[in-house]
Motif scaffolding. Structure first.
Motif, PDB file in Angstrom:
ATOM      1  N   UNK A   7       0.833  -1.199   0.000  1.00 49.52           N
ATOM      2  CA  UNK A   7       0.000   0.000   0.000  1.00 49.52           C
ATOM      3  C   UNK A   7       0.872   1.255   0.000  1.00 49.52           C
ATOM      4  N   UNK A   8       0.833   1.987  -1.104  1.00 49.88           N
ATOM      5  CA  UNK A   8       1.563   3.247  -1.229  1.00 49.88           C
ATOM      6  C   UNK A   8       0.642   4.441  -1.037  1.00 49.88           C
ATOM      7  N   UNK A   9      -0.519   4.223  -0.441  1.00 50.40           N
ATOM      8  CA  UNK A   9      -1.497   5.289  -0.303  1.00 50.40           C
ATOM      9  C   UNK A   9      -1.106   6.264   0.806  1.00 50.40           C
ATOM     10  N   UNK A  10      -1.592   7.498   0.670  1.00 50.17           N
ATOM     11  CA  UNK A  10      -1.462   8.540   1.682  1.00 50.17           C
ATOM     12  C   UNK A  10      -0.009   8.784   2.068  1.00 50.17           C
ATOM     13  N   UNK A  11       0.834   8.901   1.028  1.00 50.83           N
ATOM     14  CA  UNK A  11       2.247   9.252   1.184  1.00 50.83           C
ATOM     15  C   UNK A  11       2.594  10.293   0.112  1.00 50.83           C
ATOM     16  N   UNK A  12       3.605  11.119   0.355  1.00 50.17           N
ATOM     17  CA  UNK A  12       4.021  12.083  -0.676  1.00 50.17           C
ATOM     18  C   UNK A  12       4.355  11.384  -1.984  1.00 50.17           C
ATOM     19  N   UNK A  13       3.906  11.973  -3.103  1.00 51.86           N
ATOM     20  CA  UNK A  13       4.090  11.309  -4.389  1.00 51.86           C
ATOM     21  C   UNK A  13       4.707  12.166  -5.475  1.00 51.86           C
ATOM     22  N   UNK A  14       5.125  13.376  -5.134  1.00 48.49           N
ATOM     23  CA  UNK A  14       5.674  14.296  -6.129  1.00 48.49           C
ATOM     24  C   UNK A  14       7.119  13.898  -6.441  1.00 48.49           C
ATOM     25  N   UNK A  15       7.234  12.836  -7.249  1.00 41.89           N
ATOM     26  CA  UNK A  15       8.541  12.254  -7.572  1.00 41.89           C
ATOM     27  C   UNK A  15       8.476  11.759  -9.011  1.00 41.89           C
ATOM     28  N   UNK A  16       9.377  12.231  -9.849  1.00 40.14           N
ATOM     29  CA  UNK A  16       9.266  11.975 -11.294  1.00 40.14           C
ATOM     30  C   UNK A  16       9.264  10.488 -11.627  1.00 40.14           C
ATOM     31  N   UNK A  17      10.079   9.703 -10.907  1.00 41.63           N
ATOM     32  CA  UNK A  17      10.189   8.277 -11.217  1.00 41.63           C
ATOM     33  C   UNK A  17       9.325   7.428 -10.289  1.00 41.63           C
ATOM     34  N   UNK A  18       8.231   7.985  -9.794  1.00 42.77           N
ATOM     35  CA  UNK A  18       7.405   7.320  -8.780  1.00 42.77           C
ATOM     36  C   UNK A  18       6.924   5.953  -9.249  1.00 42.77           C
ATOM     37  N   UNK A  19       6.342   5.886 -10.441  1.00 38.39           N
ATOM     38  CA  UNK A  19       5.802   4.614 -10.930  1.00 38.39           C
ATOM     39  C   UNK A  19       6.899   3.564 -11.072  1.00 38.39           C
ATOM     40  N   UNK A  20       8.029   3.939 -11.631  1.00 37.51           N
ATOM     41  CA  UNK A  20       9.116   2.991 -11.822  1.00 37.51           C
ATOM     42  C   UNK A  20       9.667   2.468 -10.514  1.00 37.51           C
ATOM     43  N   UNK A  21       9.832   3.362  -9.545  1.00 39.06           N
ATOM     44  CA  UNK A  21      10.352   2.944  -8.244  1.00 39.06           C
ATOM     45  C   UNK A  21       9.367   2.005  -7.537  1.00 39.06           C
ATOM     46  N   UNK A  22       8.095   2.341  -7.582  1.00 36.79           N
ATOM     47  CA  UNK A  22       7.099   1.489  -6.931  1.00 36.79           C
ATOM     48  C   UNK A  22       7.007   0.134  -7.622  1.00 36.79           C
ATOM     49  N   UNK A  23       7.071   0.124  -8.929  1.00 30.17           N
ATOM     50  CA  UNK A  23       7.021  -1.146  -9.656  1.00 30.17           C
ATOM     51  C   UNK A  23       8.238  -2.003  -9.335  1.00 30.17           C
ATOM     52  N   UNK A  24       9.405  -1.380  -9.152  1.00 31.78           N
ATOM     53  CA  UNK A  24      10.613  -2.118  -8.782  1.00 31.78           C
ATOM     54  C   UNK A  24      10.448  -2.792  -7.420  1.00 31.78           C
ATOM     55  N   UNK A  25       9.887  -2.058  -6.473  1.00 33.28           N
ATOM     56  CA  UNK A  25       9.652  -2.601  -5.136  1.00 33.28           C
ATOM     57  C   UNK A  25       8.690  -3.779  -5.202  1.00 33.28           C
TER      58      UNK A  25
END
Length: 350
Positions: free
Chosen positions: A117-135
């Motif tokens: 769950x990545x909800x309700x956390x700061x998300x202003x990060x250009x590579x957000x999707x890639x980093x989350x998918x890696x995790x």
């Protein structure tokens, strides 16, 4: 991974979490309703969120083991919702090692569901999707769970998310949907964080944005916000889409802090998916107690519309009345009437 349609409850709210006995009781409640899943993800559990790197104290770990075994014995799907807070902001070798250790610990539960769950956390990060998918890809490699689910940082079209967590990166949903492993499910709450309705066209729009089917995280009847905590929502879930195999792979309701009083709302979820196994109108009375259920039906509109803003005399009289009624559901109402379940006004759901 499993393709079974999941329907049930995610204990995913802020504020006072449910007690162990209520969670155990919910196995029988879900069976009576014809639902099949329970996801443990209370925001108040620090070992799921802010202190995710740390292990649970022994007594709390034994409770999680008990829950997993209890739900398995009931033929239900049990799972954990892990929220590794802002891990994507710095996911290096040390963080990867810590995450692997946490997943290996969770594997000891032998739970068939795991949600990241990545909800309700700061998300202003250009590579957000890639980093989350890696995790998530790493977790998929390590987990023994049969089903892996993900809640994006931006889990709705609701602009309130960007006001709280920063601008959504360009193409976030398309990139996340493309980069996540194929068998991973994605949670969605509808057009709003707490959606009054979710129509088939809303699901189709979200599915197109992500490029994959969804699992609905339905924020009804949850009441954990500064405004919503002043109300009880007792009507069956309504204005939701029929099951569509190409669009939905599951549907969870996030219940109220008052777990037994959430049962009437869950009737609507059961009727959507349980078919001939769906609970009848007599089930709330059997679970809550006939006297408490009859009184709750009388007070349903008042609790929904005026809530704790009802006249003080009326509130006092109702508190006295519910004190006379047998069973733990009436106790939940008394706590609420006394204002004991009020919550932080900064809660996102408001």
């Amino acid at each position: 991974m499993s393709s079974e349609f999941l329907s049930g409850v995610v204990e995913g709210f802020y504020g006072r979490p449910w007690g162990q006995q209520l969670r155990l009781d919910y196995a029988d409640i879900l069976c009576q309703l014809g639902l099949n899943s329970f996801l443990y993800a209370p925001k108040a559990d620090p070992f799921l969120r802010r202190q995710w790197q740390n292990d649970w104290p022994a007594a709390e770990w034994r409770q999680l083991l008990e829950l997993s075994r209890h739900y398995a014995a009931a033929g239900l799907r049990f799972g954990i919702g892990l929220s590794p807070f802002q891990l994507y902001a710095g996911y290096g070798t040390l963080e990867q090692r810590r995450l692997r250790g946490k997943i290996q610990r969770l594997n000891e539960l032998e739970a068939p569901l795991l949600a990241v769950l990545f909800d309700d956390m700061p998300g202003d990060q250009a590579d957000l999707a890639g980093r989350q998918a890696e995790i998530v890809a790493d977790i998929e490699h390590w987990t023994t769970a049969a089903r892996l689910l993900v809640c994006p940082t931006y889990y709705s079209f609701d602009p309130v998310l960007e006001r709280h967590f920063g601008p959504r990166p360009a193409s976030y949903w398309a990139e996340l949907g493309h980069l996540l492993p194929a068998g991973v499910d994605v949670f969605w709450t509808g057009n709003e964080v707490c959606s009054k309705s979710i129509l088939a066209r809303d699901v189709a729009r979200a599915r197109a944005a992500l490029g994959r089917p969804l699992v609905l995280w339905d924020n009804y009847p949850v009441n954990d916000g500064a405004l919503r905590s002043r109300h009880l929502y007792l009507e069956p879930l309504a204005q939701r889409p029929e099951y569509a195999a190409d669009a939905l792979r599951g549907h969870f309701c996030n219940p109220m802090i008052q777990g037994l009083c959430s049962v009437p709302a869950l009737l609507g979820l059961a009727r959507l998916y349980a078919g001939e196994r769906a609970a009848g109108d007599d089930v709330p009375g059997a679970i809550l107690g006939a006297a408490a259920w009859q009184q709750l039906q009388r007070d349903s509109a008042l609790f929904r519309d005026q809530g704790l803003d009802m006249p003080e005399k009326r509130r006092s009289d109702l508190e006295a009345l519910y004190r006379t009624l047998p069973g733990p559901a009436a106790v939940e109402v008394v706590r609420w009437l006394r204002g004991e379940d009020a919550f932080d006004p900064a809660c996102l759901t408001d």
